[in-house]
Motif scaffolding. Structure first.
Motif, mmCIF file in Angstrom:
data_model
loop_
_atom_site.group_PDB
_atom_site.id
_atom_site.type_symbol
_atom_site.label_atom_id
_atom_site.label_comp_id
_atom_site.label_asym_id
_atom_site.label_seq_id
_atom_site.Cartn_x
_atom_site.Cartn_y
_atom_site.Cartn_z
ATOM 1 N N ILE A 171 0.851 -1.179 0.000
ATOM 2 C CA ILE A 171 0.000 0.000 0.000
ATOM 3 C C ILE A 171 0.898 1.244 0.000
ATOM 4 N N SER A 172 0.357 2.324 -0.566
ATOM 5 C CA SER A 172 1.074 3.597 -0.612
ATOM 6 C C SER A 172 0.480 4.556 0.408
ATOM 7 N N PHE A 173 1.358 5.273 1.099
ATOM 8 C CA PHE A 173 0.972 6.202 2.158
ATOM 9 C C PHE A 173 1.497 7.584 1.770
ATOM 10 N N LEU A 174 0.597 8.488 1.376
ATOM 11 C CA LEU A 174 0.993 9.834 0.974
ATOM 12 C C LEU A 174 1.201 10.702 2.204
ATOM 13 N N THR A 175 2.282 11.462 2.211
ATOM 14 C CA THR A 175 2.644 12.240 3.397
ATOM 15 C C THR A 175 2.617 13.734 3.093
ATOM 16 N N GLY A 176 3.761 14.346 2.876
ATOM 17 C CA GLY A 176 3.849 15.771 2.593
ATOM 18 C C GLY A 176 5.226 16.076 2.040
ATOM 19 N N GLY A 177 5.603 17.346 2.048
ATOM 20 C CA GLY A 177 6.919 17.736 1.569
ATOM 21 C C GLY A 177 8.023 17.205 2.455
ATOM 22 N N THR A 178 9.180 16.999 1.879
ATOM 23 C CA THR A 178 10.282 16.377 2.622
ATOM 24 C C THR A 178 10.829 17.264 3.733
ATOM 25 N N SER A 179 10.501 18.569 3.719
ATOM 26 C CA SER A 179 11.008 19.474 4.757
ATOM 27 C C SER A 179 10.035 19.670 5.909
ATOM 28 N N GLY A 180 8.862 19.047 5.827
ATOM 29 C CA GLY A 180 7.866 19.205 6.875
ATOM 30 C C GLY A 180 7.867 18.043 7.849
ATOM 31 N N THR A 181 6.812 17.964 8.654
ATOM 32 C CA THR A 181 6.675 16.899 9.649
ATOM 33 C C THR A 181 6.096 15.630 9.043
ATOM 34 N N TYR A 182 5.190 15.785 8.074
ATOM 35 C CA TYR A 182 4.488 14.629 7.525
ATOM 36 C C TYR A 182 5.422 13.557 6.969
ATOM 37 N N TYR A 183 6.415 13.970 6.214
ATOM 38 C CA TYR A 183 7.229 12.981 5.508
ATOM 39 C C TYR A 183 8.016 12.072 6.464
ATOM 40 N N PRO A 184 8.802 12.620 7.395
ATOM 41 C CA PRO A 184 9.515 11.707 8.305
ATOM 42 C C PRO A 184 8.589 10.937 9.235
ATOM 43 N N LEU A 185 7.519 11.584 9.685
ATOM 44 C CA LEU A 185 6.564 10.874 10.542
ATOM 45 C C LEU A 185 5.880 9.759 9.756
ATOM 46 N N GLY A 186 5.546 10.042 8.513
ATOM 47 C CA GLY A 186 4.919 9.024 7.678
ATOM 48 C C GLY A 186 5.809 7.819 7.481
ATOM 49 N N GLY A 187 7.108 8.067 7.324
ATOM 50 C CA GLY A 187 8.041 6.961 7.189
ATOM 51 C C GLY A 187 8.077 6.089 8.431
ATOM 52 N N ALA A 188 8.030 6.739 9.601
ATOM 53 C CA ALA A 188 8.046 5.990 10.861
ATOM 54 C C ALA A 188 6.768 5.170 11.042
ATOM 55 N N ILE A 189 5.629 5.760 10.683
ATOM 56 C CA ILE A 189 4.348 5.039 10.807
ATOM 57 C C ILE A 189 4.274 3.916 9.770
ATOM 58 N N ALA A 190 4.763 4.181 8.561
ATOM 59 C CA ALA A 190 4.753 3.148 7.520
ATOM 60 C C ALA A 190 5.550 1.921 7.958
ATOM 61 N N LYS A 191 6.655 2.141 8.651
ATOM 62 C CA LYS A 191 7.471 1.014 9.130
ATOM 63 C C LYS A 191 6.685 0.172 10.133
#
Length: 341
Positions: free
Chosen positions: A56-76
């Motif tokens: 599944i794909s999980f869309l987050t946000g821009g790489t400089s914001g909070t969404y992208y790194p947090l999304g990576g942690a939740i995806a794991k």
């Protein structure tokens, strides 16, 4: 002679019957095997077509914001706990994420609670109601940060008039936040020189002097603002109490918030407002899959390798959600004892 010929004909006839019978038996066996194979294939398809996808794909946000790194942690965590490979992808955030889910380009996405509500209602950035996107749960407060520098001389929202101000990437919830905050201060987008930049571009623009200020809606501290702090004295504009009250009364998905002294080197607490970050999900995912994903997130939030993981709690999972939960999420929250309306 005739008798021998007759006997030969009879023997040939019997032989042909025998061959047909043998061929028929082989054909039946072949059909039987094919039938068994077909039945097995059907059963295999049923098993392989079970509710759980492989990816599944999980869309987050821009790489400089909070969404992208947090999304990576939740995806794991989702990958580890459910066995479904979950890939966190960068994006333009809230509104664009929901449109991508609507178009079947992903299964999960971050959104602000306010933008998700707009999508379901079909207002603001959405020309028509989005009908295939449901709520999974809320995560943490997203603070409205109006960022500038000490040397800019900008000290209030009203001081933004006539200035070059980033109002977020096209399709982002930040744009709508900026519009509504300007509104309660008696201003519109026409009163500023609006720039459509993402968080990283906004910080870079302030650093380089190309813009004067930026609206950034994200959990604090935000990486892009921390990077700006490395080269400039950051200042965040306060939203005065009366304006915050007016905003919250008109748009109830906002809440009062404070950026603590010391964040970005600030010398005092800054009063502002916030919306909530949440996860939205397409209705194409089954109840069982979304149940497992929801359980994985909220029962393993302590393992989220990001500062915002501390705010991801079962107790706050339903805050700010003004539209339908996915049946799988609803089932999990009900079993967990939450009052699901």
């Amino acid at each position: 002679m005739k008798k021998k010929l007759w006997l030969s004909l009879i023997m040939m006839f019997v032989l042909s019957l025998f061959l047909v019978a043998c061929g028929g038996g082989d054909n039946e066996d072949a059909q039987g095997d094919a039938g068994d194979d077909a039945e097995s294939t059907d059963e295999g398809t049923d098993a392989s077509d079970g509710d759980a996808p492989d990816f599944i794909s999980f869309l987050t946000g821009g790489t400089s914001g909070t969404y992208y790194p947090l999304g990576g942690a939740i995806a794991k965590i989702i990958s580890d706990e459910t066995g479904i490979q979950t890939d966190a992808l960068s994006s333009n955030a809230s509104a664009d994420n929901i449109i991508a889910l609507q178009d079947g380009e992903a299964e999960l996405a971050f959104s602000q609670t306010d933008v998700a509500a707009y999508a379901v209602e079909g207002i603001n950035a959405f020309d028509a109601p989005v009908e295939n996107v449901l709520a999974l749960g809320s995560l943490y407060p997203e603070t409205i940060q109006i960022v500038t520098t000490e040397k800019s001389g900008i000290k209030s929202v009203e001081d933004l008039k006539g200035k070059k101000v980033s109002v977020g990437a096209p399709g982002s919830g930040t744009y709508i936040n900026a519009e509504q905050i300007l509104e309660v201060h008696g201003m519109t987008m026409d009163d500023i020189d609006a720039q459509n930049l993402d968080f990283g571009e906004s910080a870079g623009g302030i650093k380089d002097g190309n813009i004067d200020a930026a609206f950034i809606t994200a959990g604090t501290p935000t990486g892009a603002v921390e990077e700006l702090q490395a080269t400039a004295d950051v200042y965040v504009l306060p939203i005065e109490q009366d304006k915050a009250d007016e905003l919250i009364e008109k748009y109830p998905y906002y809440a009062a918030d404070t950026i603590a002294e010391g964040t970005y080197g600030l010398e005092e607490d800054i009063n502002t407002v916030a919306v909530l970050a949440m996860i939205v999900v397409t209705d194409e995912l089954s109840e069982d899959v979304v149940y497992d994903i929801t359980k994985a997130i909220y029962e393993n939030s302590g393992d989220i390798a990001h500062d915002k993981g501390q705010y991801v709690t079962l107790e706050s999972a339903l805050e700010g959600i003004g539209f339908d939960l996915h049946p799988g999420a609803k089932k999990y929250f009900e079993e967990a004892g939450l009052d699901v309306q």
